[in-house]
Design a protein around this motif. Sequence first.
Motif, short mmCIF file in Angstrom:
data_model
loop_
_atom_site.label_atom_id
_atom_site.label_comp_id
_atom_site.label_asym_id
_atom_site.label_seq_id
_atom_site.Cartn_x
_atom_site.Cartn_y
_atom_site.Cartn_z
N ALA A 61 0.76 -1.34 -0.05
CA ALA A 61 -0.18 -0.05 0.05
C ALA A 61 0.82 1.37 0.05
N ASN A 62 2.23 1.29 0.43
CA ASN A 62 3.07 2.58 0.65
C ASN A 62 3.71 2.61 -0.54
N THR A 63 3.82 1.61 -1.56
CA THR A 63 4.32 1.80 -2.85
C THR A 63 3.26 2.15 -3.86
N ASN A 64 3.35 1.00 -4.95
CA ASN A 64 2.07 1.25 -6.17
C ASN A 64 1.33 0.02 -6.05
N GLY A 65 1.08 -0.38 -4.88
CA GLY A 65 0.21 -1.61 -4.95
C GLY A 65 0.78 -2.89 -5.17
N GLY A 66 0.16 -4.24 -5.21
CA GLY A 66 0.63 -5.42 -5.81
C GLY A 66 -0.01 -6.64 -5.33
N LEU A 67 0.63 -7.59 -5.69
CA LEU A 67 0.04 -8.92 -5.36
C LEU A 67 1.01 -9.65 -4.51
N ILE A 68 0.23 -10.40 -3.41
CA ILE A 68 0.74 -11.34 -2.76
C ILE A 68 0.11 -12.77 -3.13
N VAL A 69 1.13 -13.46 -3.73
CA VAL A 69 0.58 -14.99 -4.47
C VAL A 69 1.19 -15.96 -3.79
N CYS A 70 -0.07 -16.68 -2.97
CA CYS A 70 0.37 -17.72 -1.91
C CYS A 70 0.17 -19.17 -2.72
N GLY A 71 1.39 -20.17 -2.52
CA GLY A 71 1.09 -21.19 -3.16
C GLY A 71 2.25 -21.53 -4.14
N PHE A 72 3.46 -20.73 -3.97
CA PHE A 72 4.52 -21.10 -4.86
C PHE A 72 5.74 -20.52 -3.91
N LYS A 73 6.85 -21.54 -4.13
CA LYS A 73 8.05 -21.55 -3.43
C LYS A 73 9.15 -20.54 -4.32
N PRO A 78 22.25 -18.38 -6.15
CA PRO A 78 23.56 -17.58 -6.26
C PRO A 78 23.76 -16.69 -7.36
N THR A 79 23.33 -17.10 -8.54
CA THR A 79 23.49 -16.16 -9.76
C THR A 79 22.50 -15.20 -9.91
N ASP A 80 21.31 -15.29 -9.10
CA ASP A 80 20.22 -14.28 -9.52
C ASP A 80 20.18 -13.05 -8.74
N LEU A 81 19.64 -12.10 -9.21
CA LEU A 81 19.48 -10.87 -8.46
C LEU A 81 18.17 -10.87 -7.49
N HIS A 82 17.22 -11.43 -8.07
CA HIS A 82 15.95 -11.61 -7.20
C HIS A 82 15.39 -12.88 -6.88
N GLU A 83 14.59 -13.15 -5.97
CA GLU A 83 14.15 -14.60 -5.74
C GLU A 83 13.08 -14.90 -6.76
N THR A 84 13.14 -16.24 -7.23
CA THR A 84 12.57 -16.76 -8.33
C THR A 84 11.69 -17.77 -8.19
N VAL A 85 10.55 -17.86 -8.87
CA VAL A 85 9.58 -19.05 -8.71
C VAL A 85 10.23 -20.54 -9.02
N VAL A 86 10.36 -21.50 -7.97
CA VAL A 86 10.76 -22.62 -8.49
C VAL A 86 9.98 -23.93 -8.32
N LYS A 87 8.85 -23.61 -7.46
CA LYS A 87 8.04 -24.92 -7.31
C LYS A 87 6.56 -24.49 -7.07
N PRO A 88 5.52 -24.93 -7.60
CA PRO A 88 4.14 -24.76 -7.03
C PRO A 88 3.97 -25.39 -5.78
N THR A 89 3.48 -24.85 -4.54
CA THR A 89 2.87 -25.48 -3.45
C THR A 89 1.41 -25.26 -3.00
N PRO A 90 0.63 -26.00 -4.23
CA PRO A 90 -0.92 -25.48 -3.55
C PRO A 90 -1.35 -26.04 -2.49
N PHE A 91 -2.24 -25.52 -1.67
CA PHE A 91 -2.82 -25.93 -0.50
C PHE A 91 -4.30 -25.95 -0.41
N ALA A 92 -4.89 -26.45 0.68
CA ALA A 92 -6.27 -26.60 0.73
C ALA A 92 -6.93 -25.29 1.14
N LYS A 93 -8.00 -25.27 0.52
CA LYS A 93 -8.86 -24.12 0.44
C LYS A 93 -9.41 -23.79 1.78
N ARG A 94 -9.71 -24.75 2.57
CA ARG A 94 -10.21 -24.69 3.82
C ARG A 94 -9.30 -23.86 4.93
#
Length: 478
Positions: A61-73, A78-94
């Motif tokens: 909210a203090n920048t330009n808004g955005g998304l929190i995407v839950c269910g991905f690792k 070592p060679t990356d500048l930013h964190e990268t999605v490497v695996k989906p981790t789906p979870f129960a809706k309950r």
Amino acid sequence: MTAVDSRVRIVTLLAQQRPEAVLGMTESEWVDFKSTGLEGPYDLGQESKKYELAKDVAAFANTNGGLIVCGFKATRRPTDLHETVVKPTPFAKRLVNAEKYKKVIAEYVRPLVSVEFSWFDDPTHQDLGYLVIEVQALPESDRWALVTRTLSEEGRLVKGGVSIPRRHGDQTEYVTPDEVYRLINNGFHAEPTLDLDLSVEDGIAISVTVDDSVIDSLMEKRRRELLASLPPSERRSGGQREGKSLFSNGQRAVEELRRLQEVTQVSLPDLLTRDLRSPQQYREEVEAYLEKNRGALLRMLNKAVAEEGKPLNLRLDNRSNAMLHQVEVIATVDPGYRVTVEPPEFTAALGNLPWPEPPEPYGKKTPAAGLKSSPIFPSWTFYADRRQSLAGPLPKCFTSEDGLAIKFPPVDLRAHAHTWLQPFMLCGHPSTAGAAVLRWTATCTNRDGRQEKVLSIPVDELSVTLRPDGETPELVTK
């Protein structure tokens, strides 16, 4: 590594049940990927997780808004500048209780922040899926969002302290005590800041798809129209009749010799009315003309399609108590779009495209015609010049690093007044499906700072096909 260039892209991929396409995307200033534990992405039974939820929401909210995407690792190699999605981790809706999440946010974040929760099913795991929390940016006049608790070393919430998180790249950082003091001190003496809002009053954007076969058919139709001025016996070259190449050097030399022989056998009137070009030369002019305008044909089709839709009317509101001078708005959209600003009298019909002026028809470029004054036929670029003078100040369009930028003429705005920006058509072939994301900034001459927000524009998806006659284009809704 795939660059995440649109919030809509992630939501679209999850809505299409394509979580594997998210792999390789990087975290940024406006997206944070979270893996989940046994109790879901935020275990609200722990005070530290309540703080983490409030902190993440306030930071966006203090920048330009955005998304929190839950269910991905996501991880940083070592060679990356930013964190990268490497695996989906789906979870129960309950494990997701949106009402409890909202209650925590309402209790620990000030001022109130607009948050939306969306659930997307996983295609391969029944009852599992992904949660997307979309956080809207706070207006400049309401910043900064505060978390009304701090976290002790033991992981417990402590009353009496506040923190101001903000998103910086793919990380969350905090406003330092010195900065907090400066903000408070300046607030006692500061003049009103910009508080503008941009909304869609009317109209849509158009995403249009044109098949290559449509382009080829229209080019062939235009070729036949232009070659119709040739004598029937010359509409195909001798080389074509004999199965030889159209541009054979030997065939061209034979035709030139025959032409010279014919010229020596005719009278002066016949000579003056005979075209200075051979049929073969005219055909070459036609082919060069068509090749030059192949790329322009797609732009003409987009222009004609744009006339089928409603122009976009954007309303600019001044929600502050101050008069704002020379407010300038710059909007950025997907570079696949094109912008058209047209008064009604200069529309282009899909069945009658405004081709640029072609070569002089065969039989018209003669010695006798050169003795007369030729009428001037205005080309399509001439009409474009007239359009500029009739429409007044128009938006300026240019390509930036972020996409297609539209710069609107500056306007003055009284306190709590509104105005409409110059109507325009947004048409083309964007890189992502769904709503068009328009990122806009605004500045003015009598206030410091600038407004930065995101606006979603509805889109009609159309395609250009050919009617049964194989020559007339028509629009089809996808």
